[in-house]
Design an enzyme around this catalytic site. Structure first.
Site, PDB file in Angstrom:
ATOM      1  N   HIS A  85       0.799  -1.214   0.000  1.00  0.00           N
ATOM      2  CA  HIS A  85       0.000   0.000   0.000  1.00  0.00           C
ATOM      3  C   HIS A  85       0.835   1.269   0.000  1.00  0.00           C
ATOM      4  CE1 HIS A  85      -3.413  -2.631   0.951  1.00  0.00           C
ATOM      5  NE2 HIS A  85      -4.160  -1.637   0.537  1.00  0.00           N
ATOM      6  N   GLY A  86       2.045   1.220   0.488  1.00  0.00           N
ATOM      7  CA  GLY A  86       2.817   2.451   0.469  1.00  0.00           C
ATOM      8  C   GLY A  86       4.131   2.347   1.203  1.00  0.00           C
TER       9      GLY A  86
END
Length: 480
Positions: free
Chosen positions: A326-327
Site C-alpha cells: 500500500h505504500g
C-alpha cells in the site's frame, strides 16, 4: 483524468460511441482502439510514464512466448525471474527507493553512526502497483501452465492497459480478462444498463459519501492534538467510510464502465462492513488484491497446510506484504501487522472459514449476536484505519492514546450531521440489498417492467451527487 471529472464525462461517451459505431466491425481494430484510448487516459496524468506500461507489456508478452517454447526447468525459472525482477524492480525503484534509503540512514543513526543518504525526487507513476501485479499474474500463470500464452500483442496490451481498471483496479487475472479480448463483442443493452446503474452507485459513494467524510476526517487528523477523544473517534469513523466510499466507489465505476464495453471485471467489494469477523472482512474487502496474495504468495509458501509455526509465518507474511504494497511508510506495515494479529486467532482456532454465508440470510434484520459481531469487527477495523491514515506511527500512537481518555464520551467538537445522515443511508441501502452484486442491480423479473420507484431513486441519487457533493478529492488508491 478522474472518474468524477467533467473531462471524463466527455471522454467516456466519445470512446463508447467510437467503440460501438466506428471500430466495432473488426476485433483487432477494436482492441487497438481500446489500447489507444487507455494510453490517452493514462497519459493525461503524465505521458512520460506510458513508457513503463509499454515496456512492462512487451517484457511479459515476450516472456510468455519464450515460456511456451521452453521445457527446460532452469530456463523456465530464468524467464520467470526475469519478469519478476523487471516488474518488481520498477515498482521498488519508483515506490520504495527513498523509503529504503531513509530507513537505512535512520537505522544507523539509532546506533549513533552518522551516515548520509541521497534521496531522489521521484514521481510515483499512478497505478503502478496495480498493473505490475496484473502483468505478473500472467507470467506466473503461464509458467505454471495454468494459461496458454497469447500470440496477440494487441489483445495483451488491452489486457494490461484497459482504462477503467488501469489506475486502481480491480487487479484482474489474465485467465478472466485476457480471453475477453479474443472474442468478438456485441452490444448488450441489459449489461450496459446495469453498468450505468453501478456507475451511478459508485459516483454516489465517491462524491456524496467519501468526499463529504474526507472534509471532516482531514480536519480532525491534521489537527488531532487539538481535539478530544470523542472527536478523534469521529475522525477515524469518518475516514473508515471515506476510504470505503472512495475505493469501492472507484471499483463500482470501473466495473460498470467495463460493462458498457462488453467486458466483465471481477467483483472487488462485497459489503465488507457487514462482516462478522476479520477473516470474513478480508474476503469482502479489496477482493482482487486479497485473492492475489492468497494465490501467488500465501499458497506457494504452504498456506495453512503446515504446522502452527508455518501458519503463523505465512499469515504474517501475507499481511505485512499487503501493508507494504500500500505504500512506502511504516504506518502501512504496522497496519498490516495489526490485521495479522486480528486474523491469527481465527486461523489458529480453525474459525477463519466460519462466516462464509450471507449475514442474516433470509431475514430482514440481524440477530443481537450478529449485531455484536459486526460492531466488534467494524471497531477493530476503524482502529486499524488510524494507522493507515496517520502521517507516522508516532502520530497514530498519539491519536489512539488521545481517544481512550475520559473525554471519549464527550460531545465531539467536529461533527457533520449531513455526512452522518448519508452514511446511515448508505448502510441502510446496502443492508437491504446485500444479496445483490451492487445495490442498484435489478432482478431478472423486474427488467421487463417499468418501475417508477426505481427511476425516482435514480433521480434522487443524481440530485444528491449534484447538490451534496463534498470538496473534490483524488481517489485515495491513486497513490498506491
Amino acid at each position: 483524468m478522474l472518474f468524477n471529472s467533467y473531462e471524463y464525462l466527455i471522454f467516456l461517451p466519445l470512446v463508447f460511441l467510437c467503440y460501438w459505431f466506428v471500430v466495432n466491425r473488426n476485433l483487432k481494430l477494436q482492441n487497438f482502439f481500446i489500447v489507444c484510448a487507455s494510453y490517452f487516459f493514462y497519459g493525461l496524468w503524465d505521458w512520460r510514464f506510458l513508457s513503463l506500461i509499454i515496456f512492462s507489456t512487451l517484457v511479459d508478452f515476450s516472456i510468455g512466448l519464450l515460456l511456451n517454447h521452453e521445457n527446460r526447468p532452469s530456463r523456465r525459472k530464468l524467464y520467470l525471474w526475469t519478469s519478476i525482477v523487471v516488474n518488481l524492480g520498477f515498482l521498488g525503484f519508483f515506490k520504495y527507493y527513498n523509503f529504503f534509503i531513509d530507513s537505512f540512514v535512520d537505522l544507523f543513526n539509532l546506533f549513533g553512526i552518522q551516515i548520509q543518504g541521497s534521496s531522489l525526487n521521484i514521481i510515483l507513476p499512478v497505478g503502478i502497483s496495480f498493473y505490475t501485479f496484473q502483468t505478473l499474474s500472467y507470467t506466473i500463470d503461464v509458467y505454471k501452465r495454468n494459461l496458454e500464452p497469447t500470440k496477440d500483442v494487441m489483445a495483451f496490451a488491452a489486457f494490461v492497459s484497459f482504462f477503467p481498471q488501469l489506475v486502481a483496479g480491480p487487479i484482474e487475472r489474465a485467465t478472466n480478462l485476457l480471453p475477453q479480448f479474443y472474442r468478438p463483442r456485441t452490444f448488450d443493452y441489459d449489461k450496459a444498463k446495469d453498468g450505468l446503474r453501478q456507475i451511478l452507485w459508485g459516483l454516489f459513494k465517491k462524491i456524496v459519501i467519501a468526499d463529504n467524510c474526507a472534509t471532516y476526517a482531514n480536519i480532525i487528523f491534521n489537527n488531532s492534538e487539538e481535539y478530544s477523544g470523542s472527536t478523534l473517534f469521529m475522525g477515524a469513523f469518518f475516514f473508515a467510510f471515506q476510504i470505503y466510499g472512495d475505493f469501492s466507489g472507484y471499483s463500482d465505476i470501473a466495473i460498470g464502465t467495463s460493462r458498457l464495453f462488453g467486458i466483465d471485471l471481477k467483483r472487488n467489494f462485497a459489503y465488507p462492513y457487514f462482516s462478522r469477523d476479520m477473516a470474513e472482512f478480508w474476503r469482502r474487502w479489496h477482493i482482487s488484491l486479497s485473492t492475489w496474495f492468497r494465490d501467488y504468495l500465501y499458497i506457494p509458501l504452504g498456506g495453512s497446510k503446515g504446522g502452527t509455526r508455518m501458519k503463523i509465518r505465512n499469515t504474517f507474511a501475507i499481511f505485512l506484504v499487503s501493508g507494504f504494497w500500500h505504500g512506502a511508510n511504516w504506518t502501512f506495515i504496522v497496519w498490516g501487522l495489526l490485521n495479522a494479529l486480528y486474523f491469527l486467532p481465527l486461523m489458529l482456532s480453525g474459525k477463519n472459514r466460519k462466516n462464509t454465508d450471507l449475514v442474516a440470510e433470509g431475514r430482514l434484520l440481524p440477530s443481537f449476536t450478529e449485531i455484536g459481531q459486526m460492531l466488534a469487527t467494524f471497531s477493530l477495523t476503524v482502529l486499524a484505519w488510524i494507522f493507515f491514515r496517520a502521517n507516522s506511527v508516532s502520530h497514530a500512537m498519539e491519536y489512539l492514546s488521545d481517544i481512550f481518555t475520559t473525554k471519549l464520551f464527550a460531545v465531539p467538537e467536529v461533527f457533520s450531521i449531513r455526512a452522518f445522515a448519508f452514511i446511515l443511508v448508505l448502510i441502510g441501502f446496502e443492508w437491504f440489498n446485500r444479496s445483490k452484486l451492487h445495490p442498484l442491480e435489478v432482478n431478472e423479473d423486474a427488467k421487463a417492467t417499468f418501475d417508477i420507484k426505481r427511476w425516482v431513486l435514480y433521480f434522487i441519487l443524481i440530485f444528491s451527487i449534484i447538490m451534496f457533493n463534498g470538496e473534490q478529492q483524488q481517489f485515495i488508491y491513486f497513490q498506491f
